[in-house]
Write an enzyme that holds these catalytic residues in place. Structure first.
Site, PDB file in Angstrom:
ATOM      1  N   LYS A   1      38.008  48.598  32.484  1.00 18.59           N
ATOM      2  CA  LYS A   1      38.502  48.538  31.101  1.00 18.59           C
ATOM      3  C   LYS A   1      37.699  49.491  30.207  1.00 18.59           C
ATOM      4  O   LYS A   1      38.255  50.142  29.320  1.00 18.59           O
ATOM      5  CB  LYS A   1      38.404  47.100  30.587  1.00 18.59           C
ATOM      6  CG  LYS A   1      39.387  46.144  31.293  1.00 18.59           C
ATOM      7  CD  LYS A   1      39.050  44.698  30.987  1.00 18.59           C
ATOM      8  CE  LYS A   1      40.061  43.730  31.575  1.00 18.59           C
ATOM      9  NZ  LYS A   1      39.597  42.329  31.534  1.00 18.59           N
TER      10      LYS A   1
ATOM     11  N   ASP B   1      35.797  44.737  36.892  1.00 23.55           N
ATOM     12  CA  ASP B   1      36.894  44.608  35.927  1.00 23.55           C
ATOM     13  C   ASP B   1      36.505  45.193  34.552  1.00 23.55           C
ATOM     14  O   ASP B   1      37.226  46.051  34.021  1.00 23.55           O
ATOM     15  CB  ASP B   1      37.297  43.125  35.825  1.00 23.55           C
ATOM     16  CG  ASP B   1      38.329  42.864  34.762  1.00 23.55           C
ATOM     17  OD1 ASP B   1      39.511  43.140  35.008  1.00 23.55           O
ATOM     18  OD2 ASP B   1      37.955  42.425  33.655  1.00 23.55           O
TER      19      ASP B   1
HETATM   20  N1  HSE Z   1      39.910  38.624  34.978  1.00 23.70           N
HETATM   21  C1  HSE Z   1      40.143  39.176  33.686  1.00 23.70           C
HETATM   22  C2  HSE Z   1      39.177  38.575  32.698  1.00 23.70           C
HETATM   23  C3  HSE Z   1      41.561  38.895  33.270  1.00 23.70           C
HETATM   24  O1  HSE Z   1      38.561  37.558  33.011  1.00 23.70           O
HETATM   25  O2  HSE Z   1      38.997  39.103  31.606  1.00 23.70           O
HETATM   26  C4  HSE Z   1      42.027  39.652  32.065  1.00 23.70           C
HETATM   27  O3  HSE Z   1      41.955  41.031  32.249  1.00 23.70           O
END
Ligand code: HSE
Length: 407
Positions: free
Chosen positions: A199, A195
């Site tokens: 980003k 994740d």
């Molecule tokens: N799973 C992501 C986090 C959610 O914990 O930041 C927000 O993008």
């Protein structure tokens, strides 16, 4: 203007709440009343104030000429990609909070939006409620951005904060996060750092005007961080954070996501819980750090609402602010090739002096840890071999970021 929302989950419902609660403010500011006309979801929501807006068929939104702006908050790659492509081709502006989609298909969708003369915005994809993409695109347009260092994942930051504050193991902190709804039942994307790598790729594309594939960014998650590592960090006034960083040196891009020991003076060291923090370096401005809620219904809904308002205002004025550039693809290199200081924890005491180790960290009990001088990849490997030769096993190894060398 009428708009539609696709996906009435955490972010979709947060977006509706923001638009509803701040309705008068938004209308007075933008001069345009924004009405949520249709909400696409597979489920029904009996008793919900927006119950009568729910539809189950995407075509209802696609074929409604009064709906000119659509927010996609469903998540997942498919059918989100197909839906958004069709909406853009039909002349509707689209905003999304779907970072997986933008990391995978952002370029294609921007190209479709630009050729259709509509907007495609995705502020909510990075940093939840923190307006970082707009900050890079608009407020830092005059800057040559050279570096980004950021906490971009609220779930892992919550887990690391729990481990530090409560002395819990990674597994216990993860289970707490799952019970509180911060971590997913399948937490892989967060704890294995996919994740934040997605980003980081989105931010780096905007910051440096390059094409970077998130899957090529070297990443290490937090699953191997132990209570001993946390104890060492605390004893030396450091905090372990999952840091996503990228840096341009001439034409070369260095990028990576990994747990790093930050000295408590570092601007990101005190970013706690589900908060995110992002430090960006510009060649004129120097460092700027922004901090805020990186996840959650209302903060993320707020970022989606901001995009909706921008897209609506552009529609009203008959303009579009979305452009498409085919950026040069760059393969990211590892930060380890640049030379970094490390904390290494070993299974037994190392007899010093030893080249490359600058100091021993003094701890009670059976924990043995050391700070190294700045080492490049091969130099670190050589140190491991020398330790192995002496019968010492390295149990953990973390990059250290401090203003001053450790002594
Ligand atoms: N799973 C992501 C986090 C959610 O914990 O930041 C927000 O993008």
């Amino acid at each position: 203007m009428d708009i539609a929302i696709m996906g009435y989950g955490t972010v979709g419902s947060g977006t509706v709440t923001v638009l509803n609660r701040n309705r008068e403010l938004i209308a007075s500011d933008g001069g345009e009343v924004i009405r949520v006309k249709t909400i696409l979801d597979l489920r029904d929501f009996p008793g919900d104030p927006y119950e009568d807006k729910i539809v189950h068929d995407f075509e209802v939104i696609l074929k409604d000429p009064t709906i000119q702006v659509v927010a996609e908050t469903m998540g997942g790659l498919h059918p989100a990609f197909e839906y958004i492509s069709q909406l853009l081709e039909a002349g509707k502006s689209v905003v999304t909070s779907n970072k997986d989609l933008v990391a995978a298909y952002g370029e294609e969708l921007l190209e479709i939006a630009a050729s259709s003369g509509v907007d495609f915005y995705y502020e909510a994809c990075v940093g939840g409620g923190i307006p970082v993409i707009r900050m890079i695109n608009e407020c830092m347009i005059q800057e040559r951005i050279t570096e980004i260092s950021a906490i971009l994942n609220g779930t892992t930051n919550y887990i690391l904060t729990e481990m530090e504050d409560e002395g819990t193991s990674f597994q216990e902190a993860l289970e707490d996060a799952q019970e509180l709804g911060y971590a997913e039942r399948n937490p892989e994307s967060d704890v294995e750092a996919m994740d934040p790598a997605r980003k980081l790729a989105i931010l780096s594309t905007h910051a440096y005007c390059i094409d970077v594939d998130w899957e090529k960014i070297e990443r290490r998650g937090i699953t191997k961080i132990t209570t001993e590592d946390i104890e060492i960090a605390k004893a030396m006034d450091f905090h372990i954070k999952l840091i996503a960083r990228s840096k341009m040196i001439g034409p070369r891009l260095f990028a990576g996501v990994e747990p790093i020991m930050l000295h408590e003076d570092h601007p990101l060291a005190r970013v706690e819980g589900v908060y995110n923090g992002i430090t960006i370096k510009g060649n004129m401005l120097d460092d700027i750090t922004i901090y805020g809620k990186g996840a959650g219904s209302l903060p993320t809904g707020s970022a989606v609402a901001a995009d909706i308002i921008c897209a609506v205002m552009n529609k009203v004025r008959g303009v579009t602010k979305t452009s498409y550039h085919q950026y040069k693809p760059i393969k990211p290199e590892s930060f380890s090739s640049l030379g970094q200081e490390y904390m290494i924890r070993t299974d037994r005491k190392v007899s010093l002096p030893l080249e490359d180790i600058v100091s021993e960290i003094s701890l009670e009990g059976d924990i043995h840890a050391y700070f190294t001088k700045a080492l490049k990849t091969q130099e670190l490997r050589d140190l491991f071999h020398r330790l192995q030769y002496r019968g010492v096993k390295v149990l953990s190894c973390l990059v250290v970021e401090a203003e001053e060398p450790q002594d």
